[in-house]
Design an enzyme around this catalytic site. Structure first.
Site, PDB file in Angstrom:
ATOM      1  N   ASP A  54     -30.489 -22.729 -70.489  1.00 20.37           N
ATOM      2  CA  ASP A  54     -31.096 -23.203 -71.723  1.00 20.37           C
ATOM      3  C   ASP A  54     -30.240 -22.753 -72.887  1.00 20.37           C
ATOM      4  OD1 ASP A  54     -32.767 -20.582 -72.798  1.00 20.37           O
ATOM      5  OD2 ASP A  54     -32.865 -20.752 -70.621  1.00 20.37           O
ATOM      6  N   GLU A 141     -42.985 -16.403 -78.132  1.00 19.66           N
ATOM      7  CA  GLU A 141     -42.377 -15.082 -78.088  1.00 19.66           C
ATOM      8  C   GLU A 141     -42.847 -14.242 -79.268  1.00 19.66           C
ATOM      9  OE1 GLU A 141     -38.142 -15.034 -77.556  1.00 19.66           O
ATOM     10  OE2 GLU A 141     -38.098 -17.152 -76.956  1.00 19.66           O
TER      11      GLU A 141
END
Length: 251
Positions: A54, A141
């Site tokens: 990613d 996150e």
């Protein structure tokens, strides 16, 4: 979720061991690492092991054909963040990955202080989703927590984003997080309806948040310090769970 020097590949993978318009890398925090900071490398794909990476604009120019030659089967590219930020390399990375024959997916970095529907609309306006692509991902996150917010409010907003994108695209998004953040902020059973992309480094087996204990993980981001031929600098290495059926056609 990190030029002119190309890194060469040399490692062996073992299954299961394996806010503003000016974005700062520190916004995207990552799960705690072990003391082992040496870069890892990816070998060519064999025996149905589905490896991925990613990336965002932090990787600079990427030679996607070399990525494909390295045995990487799928790639997730950062598309958007918050209500206003669009990754400047997203479209180039999307086209490059697709043209090289990788299965492609797009992700959005969620900001707790931004309206979830405005964030979803930004993602949908910019993400190049096509039939056969990997489902969109919502990146959750600690770096996305701004100011004070309760778990209940955060979950409500997260579900609003997920449900809006699902309704618009007709496909269930994936949730990216790590076990400590997930256990702190994500307890609503509805979240278990969405596949989990879990991040944990330096372990033989990732620990999943309690909400996903029965379902387990679909994708594991097993290191953020990887090198792979074709990518400038270090990238995140991902493994698709070999015990899960493929949700897209990888080859």
């Amino acid at each position: 979720m990190r030029g002119s020097l190309i890194w060469v590949i040399c490692f062996g993978l073992i299954l299961f061991s394996c806010g503003s318009n000016e974005e700062s890398k520190t916004v995207e925090s990552t799960p705690p690492q072990t003391e082992n900071t040496a870069p890892e490398t990816i070998e060519k794909n064999e025996n149905q092991t589905r490896l991925g990476i990613d990336v965002s604009h932090f990787q600079g120019d990427i030679d996607w054909n070399e990525i494909k030659e390295a045995g990487i089967l799928f790639a997730y590219d950062k598309a958007t963040q918050g209500e206003t930020y669009v990754d400047p390399d997203y479209k180039e990375n999307h086209i490059g990955a697709k043209n090289a024959g990788l299965v492609h997916g797009s992700y959005h970095f969620f900001m707790s202080n931004d309206d979830p529907i405005k964030q979803a609309k930004l993602f949908l306006a910019n993400a190049l989703y096509e039939k056969g692509d990997l489902p969109p991902v919502l990146d959750l996150e600690s770096g996305g927590i701004k100011g004070e917010i309760t778990r209940e409010e955060f979950e409500k907003n997260v579900l609003a984003w997920l449900e809006y994108v699902e309704a618009e695209l007709g496909v269930k998004p994936i949730v990216y997080t790590n076990h400590s953040f997930g256990d702190q902020y994500l307890s609503d059973g509805k979240l278990a309806e969405y596949h989990l992309w879990v991040a944990e480094y330096g372990v033989d087996k990732p620990k999943v948040p309690k909400v996903w204990e029965e379902q387990g993980w679909l994708i594991w981001q097993r290191t953020e310090r990887g090198t792979v031929e074709g990518a400038i600098g270090q990238v995140d290495h991902d493994l698709y769970n070999p015990e899960k059926p493929a949700i897209v056609e990888f080859e």
